[in-house]
Design a protein around this motif. Structure first.
Motif, PDB file in Angstrom:
ATOM      1  N   SER A 111       0.816  -1.220   0.000  1.00  0.00           N
ATOM      2  CA  SER A 111       0.000   0.000   0.000  1.00  0.00           C
ATOM      3  C   SER A 111       0.845   1.264   0.000  1.00  0.00           C
ATOM      4  O   SER A 111       0.322   2.352   0.197  1.00  0.00           O
ATOM      5  N   ASP A 112       2.144   1.136  -0.241  1.00  0.00           N
ATOM      6  CA  ASP A 112       3.030   2.294  -0.237  1.00  0.00           C
ATOM      7  C   ASP A 112       3.126   2.858  -1.648  1.00  0.00           C
ATOM      8  O   ASP A 112       3.502   2.154  -2.597  1.00  0.00           O
ATOM      9  N   PHE A 113       2.790   4.146  -1.802  1.00  0.00           N
ATOM     10  CA  PHE A 113       2.799   4.803  -3.114  1.00  0.00           C
ATOM     11  C   PHE A 113       3.664   6.054  -3.049  1.00  0.00           C
ATOM     12  O   PHE A 113       3.625   6.809  -2.070  1.00  0.00           O
ATOM     13  N   HIS A 114       4.441   6.305  -4.114  1.00  0.00           N
ATOM     14  CA  HIS A 114       5.264   7.510  -4.252  1.00  0.00           C
ATOM     15  C   HIS A 114       5.050   8.062  -5.656  1.00  0.00           C
ATOM     16  O   HIS A 114       5.862   7.841  -6.557  1.00  0.00           O
ATOM     17  N   ALA A 115       3.939   8.739  -5.845  1.00  0.00           N
ATOM     18  CA  ALA A 115       3.587   9.247  -7.172  1.00  0.00           C
ATOM     19  C   ALA A 115       4.681  10.163  -7.704  1.00  0.00           C
ATOM     20  O   ALA A 115       5.192  11.031  -6.992  1.00  0.00           O
ATOM     21  N   GLY A 116       5.044   9.965  -8.981  1.00  0.00           N
ATOM     22  CA  GLY A 116       6.047  10.808  -9.633  1.00  0.00           C
ATOM     23  C   GLY A 116       7.477  10.393  -9.366  1.00  0.00           C
ATOM     24  O   GLY A 116       8.408  11.030  -9.867  1.00  0.00           O
ATOM     25  N   SER A 117       7.698   9.333  -8.608  1.00  0.00           N
ATOM     26  CA  SER A 117       9.068   8.914  -8.303  1.00  0.00           C
ATOM     27  C   SER A 117       9.735   8.326  -9.542  1.00  0.00           C
ATOM     28  O   SER A 117       9.108   7.609 -10.325  1.00  0.00           O
ATOM     29  N   ARG A 118      11.033   8.635  -9.696  1.00  0.00           N
ATOM     30  CA  ARG A 118      11.809   8.044 -10.781  1.00  0.00           C
ATOM     31  C   ARG A 118      12.532   6.773 -10.354  1.00  0.00           C
ATOM     32  O   ARG A 118      13.178   6.122 -11.167  1.00  0.00           O
ATOM     33  N   ASP A 119      12.427   6.432  -9.115  1.00  0.00           N
ATOM     34  CA  ASP A 119      13.078   5.243  -8.578  1.00  0.00           C
ATOM     35  C   ASP A 119      12.309   4.005  -9.034  1.00  0.00           C
ATOM     36  O   ASP A 119      11.104   3.897  -8.820  1.00  0.00           O
ATOM     37  N   ASP A 120      13.005   3.063  -9.672  1.00  0.00           N
ATOM     38  CA  ASP A 120      12.335   1.875 -10.199  1.00  0.00           C
ATOM     39  C   ASP A 120      11.688   1.046  -9.095  1.00  0.00           C
ATOM     40  O   ASP A 120      10.780   0.258  -9.362  1.00  0.00           O
TER      41      ASP A 120
END
Length: 941
Positions: free
Chosen positions: A837-846
């Motif tokens: 359930s962990d989201f990081h919208a816009g992250s460039r980390d694969d």
């Protein structure tokens, strides 16, 4: 952005009269500006190769425009001031070197107010990935100025753009400027190379073109750089006029009557002598009931129809006056391939005299596969068939007008043919030194031992080489079937590289076979055979090649090592439109590994061939960059040159090169002692090309008449625009609220099983069946798109071709859509260790690009058009294997793969509907123009 705006604004000059703007290579070899790509493509078939320097990078590159909408590039980059092997400076490797493969695809061509749009990738595969970048670019011409705007990710970081001005008054010159958006700080060892000091900034340059040559001088990041290249038009049939080509036989001879021909063998002897003087060999002639026939081959003329035409012209000069029919069976070596039957001899004579056209002649020519019994039947009539027995002179002749700088050639030397020539081979990127080469003298001897039985021998004398200087031993855990090459070259003396006997068979029409035994090549001896089947239409060929092999010792004569194996490779070769041939091989390879090898190549009008291969086997090659979890797979690119286009006279000589790792053992094959498909591919291709009479009379005739049409037969990527608008109409008929609710419900429901699926995958991660399932499932999207590309080019089956196009379009859209959603959603992968359930919208980390699964989306998008078009719902079960593989690899949660499947299914359905509607739109009348005919045609659904 401010620098980009100023740059573009400064280049909006007064519009001069329009000119054709150049499509020039960037420093990477891809068509572009200075460093940045654009949406332009060089003319179809352009092969460009050159060298560029932009501190601290120096690149040797080569680029081919495979189609008007697709180009591929390879570059070999040196990074100054960065040691290749810092832990061992003593090996003399020097600066770091890197291999990269680039590709670019046009989505929409420029038309009206719309710009050309292209997508591309740099360092897309086959290398380390240190220069990897994805980008999209749009280019629009305004008078003499070509403007480009694009956006990239990874190494190309954000917005880029520029312009090229090619004034009409100076068509060979251009001024070019760009905004360089590379993120040099992220480059490999940028602190050592000095690239870390570079920021995004404008660059300017000047370009000059002269014939096949081009050069660019530019200023970038306060340093001067250059890019020079040569461009070869592969779609041009000949580059050099055939000023030394022997003329066709035109002597006027007194022709005998039928009775005189039968009574006096000297008439046959004169004809046979005339044919031999034109390089025809294995000649037999016969006359029976008004039909003059011959079987023969030609060792010099590259085109079978041209050789048959010259033979027919010569035969007419000596034929009995009563002759009514001419029949010529062309042999490839000693194997009968094709029989030409000319049933209207007076018309054939008028054609050679320039009084009849090819269109008039073609209906009176029958072109068929040669049967094995045709000559045998005539051989039973001893009075009608004769083989010319006059011996050839015994001599060795020094030749300098053929493919080699010099060569010694001889016929009837010790009863066979001798050919001595120089040879050069080179290898890149060994840890002991970046460039390895071998200059040698190679001597060949061949002779017939009996009917269809031949001896072949080859000796090799190295003159100068540095391959034996390789000091780093192979760390391959597979049997060393190729990686000990330095040991073979270290014994620097005369070696026997081939000594074998080949026996050929032609058991029935279109079925050929070969048995071989002896020394196959530098590293292996053995015995084996091959069987080839060709269909009547010549579009494909299937063969099986089995060999028992024993590894030779390093001395190069008759000794052997202990390693032995049996290889068995089944191959399917499939010829498509536009000169494209796909090959699939499967079986047991040289290092006892089992798997498949896929090859694809394109043959251009010049005869040049460009292609690539990729091999997947169960041989776990962990030599870097391979690893136990991601083993290395053999791959490479190649080019084959038919040298008749480059010489002043016709020749069958070929040359070529390939770019691939040369110290690998996985996916290797033994050098064939005489591959039947390779031997027969060219004559079969020419037999089915056009009407089989191309250049038959030493002229091109009227194949390229202008044609009129409705404009509805445009090929990809033009049809993408039609499909796009058809897709919009199809999308307008979808209840998107209901569809979104249903898709969301399926994905959310599957999320309840995420942890259970992950625990199952974790518990069985080391199981053999799990590893093999992951490997197969991950390969399925690539295989699906590859097969779709094959089907898309198969014009003989329009329905299948359209479905293949829809699958390709759907796969491409699924790739873009899934990549965009990954970025927007930013869901954590299972391996991130932070929960589903962990989201990081816009992250460039694969680590936060888990939803949706890109593999699943592409696979479902690719199979959906076939499932709907042909009612093959079981294909969804095949696609589900990719879902299982992505879950089993623990790269994705189960719901990620379900989300990818839903996305792929929706895109595949729309692409199928769009292609169907576009196809229906093509069923209007079209005007067909041909030699002496004009008509209207409808294509029915």
């Amino acid at each position: 952005m401010r620098g980009l705006s100023l740059l573009v604004a400064s280049l909006f000059l007064a519009v001069l009269p329009a000119s054709v703007l150049a499509a020039e290579p960037s420093v990477t070899g891809q068509t572009g500006l200075i460093s940045m790509p654009d949406a332009r493509f060089a003319p179809e078939g352009s092969w460009r190769t050159g060298m560029s320097f932009m501190r601290p990078y120096q690149a040797l590159w080569t680029n081919v425009t495979l189609f008007p909408w697709m180009e591929g590039s390879f570059r070999y980059t040196r990074i100054y001031h960065v040691p290749g092997f810092p832990e061992d400076q003593a090996i003399g490797y020097g600066d770091y070197k890197d291999k990269s493969f680039d590709a670019k695809l046009q989505l929409v061509p420029e038309r009206g107010a719309w710009p050309a749009i292209a997508l591309g990738a740099q360092d897309a595969g086959g290398g380390t990935g240190i220069f990897r970048a994805l980008y999209g670019a749009a280019s629009k011409r305004v008078g003499d100025v070509d403007l480009t705007l694009g956006y990239g990710r990874q190494r190309i970081d954000g917005v880029f753009g520029g312009a090229r001005w090619s004034p009409s008054s100076l068509p060979s010159w251009s001024l070019v400027a760009e905004y360089d958006a590379y993120n040099y700080q992220r480059d490999f060892s940028s602190d050592l190379s000095g690239a870390a000091n570079y920021k995004k900034a404008p660059a300017v340059g000047i370009e000059y073109r002269w014939g096949w040559l081009g050069a660019k001088l530019f200023s970038s990041h306060e340093h001067l750089g250059f890019n020079t290249y040569i461009s070869v038009p592969l779609e041009q049939r000949e580059f050099i006029p055939k000023v030394d080509e022997p003329a066709p036989y035109t002597k006027i001879n007194p022709r005998p009557t039928e009775a005189q021909w039968q009574e006096d063998d000297r008439h046959r002897a004169r004809l046979l002598r005339a044919l031999r003087e034109q390089d025809f060999r294995n000649v037999r002639i016969g006359y029976h009931n008004g039909r003059l026939e011959a079987s023969l081959t030609n060792f010099r003329i590259s085109s079978m129809p041209r050789a048959v035409g010259r033979a027919a012209r010569t035969m007419l000069s000596f034929a009995p006056l009563e002759v009514r029919e001419l029949r010529i069976t062309y042999l490839e070596g000693s194997l009968p391939v094709t029989t030409y039957t000319f049933i209207n001899v007076p018309l054939l004579q008028r054609y050679f005299n320039g009084l009849a056209s090819r269109g008039q002649l073609a209906p009176y020519v029958a072109i068929e596969y040669a049967g094995p019994d045709a000559l045998r039947e005539e051989a039973d009539r001893a009075e009608t068939l004769i083989t010319f027995q006059e011996p050839l002179p015994q001599s060795l002749v020094l030749q300098t007008n053929e493919a080699d700088f010099f060569a010694l050639r001889g016929e009837n030397v010790a009863g066979g043919r001798v050919y001595v020539r120089p040879a050069f081979s080179s290898f890149f990127n060994d840890p002991s030194g970046a460039f390895r080469y071998d200059l040698s003298i190679v001597g060949n001897y061949s002779r017939a031992l009996a009917e269809q039985t031949f001896l072949q021998a080859q000796a090799y004398l190295p003159l100068y080489e540095n391959i034996s200087d390789v000091t780093s031993p192979s760390n391959s855990e597979l049997p060393h079937v190729r990686s000990d090459i330095a040991e073979y070259r270290r014994h620097n003396h005369l070696k026997l590289s081939q000594l074998l006997v080949n026996r050929f068979y032609h058991s029935s029409e279109r079925v050929y076979a070969r048995l071989s035994g002896g020394i196959y090549e530098e590293m292996f001896s053995g015995a084996g055979g091959q069987v080839l089947y060709l269909p009547r239409d010549g579009r494909w060929g299937a063969d099986l090649d089995v060999n028992w092999l024993k590894q030779r010792d390093f001395d190069g004569w008759f000794g052997h090592q202990h390693y032995e194996t049996v290889t068995a490779i089944a191959s399917l070769n499939y010829r498509m439109a536009h000169g494209v041939t796909g090959t699939l091989r499967a079986g047991r390879f040289l290092a006892r590994d089992e798997g498949v090898r896929a090859e694809v190549k394109r043959r251009f009008a010049s005869g040049f061939e460009v292609g690539a291969w990729y091999t997947v086997t169960n041989g776990n090659d962990i030599t870097s960059p391979g690893s136990p979890s991601n083993p290395y797979y053999d791959k490479g690119v190649f080019m084959l040159w038919r040298l008749d286009t480059l010489l002043t006279r016709d020749t069958q000589a070929v040359a070529g090169f390939s770019l691939s790792p040369w110290t690998r053992d996985v996916g290797q094959m033994v050098a064939s002692p005489g591959d039947l498909y390779s031997l027969l591919e060219d004559p079969v291709y020419r037999m089915h090309s056009r009407d089989g009479l191309s250049r038959f009379g030493d002229r091109d005739d009227d194949y390229d008449l202008p044609s009129l049409g409705t404009g509805r037969d445009r090929i990809w990527p033009d049809l993408v625009a039609d499909d796009f608008f058809s897709g919009l109409r199809a999308a307008g008929e979808v209840d998107w609220l209901r569809t979104a609710a249903l898709g969301t419900g399926i994905v959310v429901g599957s999320a309840l099983l995420d942890h259970a699926a992950w625990r199952f995958a974790e518990r069985h991660k080391d199981a053999h069946w799990m590893k093999q399932g992951i490997r197969v499932g991950n390969a399925l999207p690539v295989a699906g798109l590859g097969l779709s590309a094959v089907f898309a080019f198969d014009k003989s089956r329009p329905r299948l071709s359209d479905t293949g196009v829809a699958a390709l379009e759907a796969g491409g859209l699924a790739l873009l859509a899934s990549s965009g959603i990954k970025y927007v959603a930013g869901r954590a992968r299972p391996t991130a260790g932070v929960g589903q359930s962990d989201f990081h919208a816009g992250s460039r980390d694969d680590r936060f690009h888990s939803f949706p699964s890109r593999h699943a989306a592409i696979m479902w998008a690719a199979v959906t058009p076939y499932a709907k078009e042909y009612g093959m719902e079981w294909l969804y079960g095949v696609a589900a294997l990719t879902n299982a593989a992505r879950t089993g690899s623990r790269e994705h949660w189960l719901s990620d793969t379900v989300g990818g499947a839903v996305l792929g299914y929706a895109i595949g359905s729309l692409a199928w509907e769009a292609r169907r509607e576009s196809r229906r739109g093509k069923n209007g009348p079209s005007l067909a123009v041909g030699p002496g005919t004009v008509g209207l045609a409808w294509e029915l659904p």
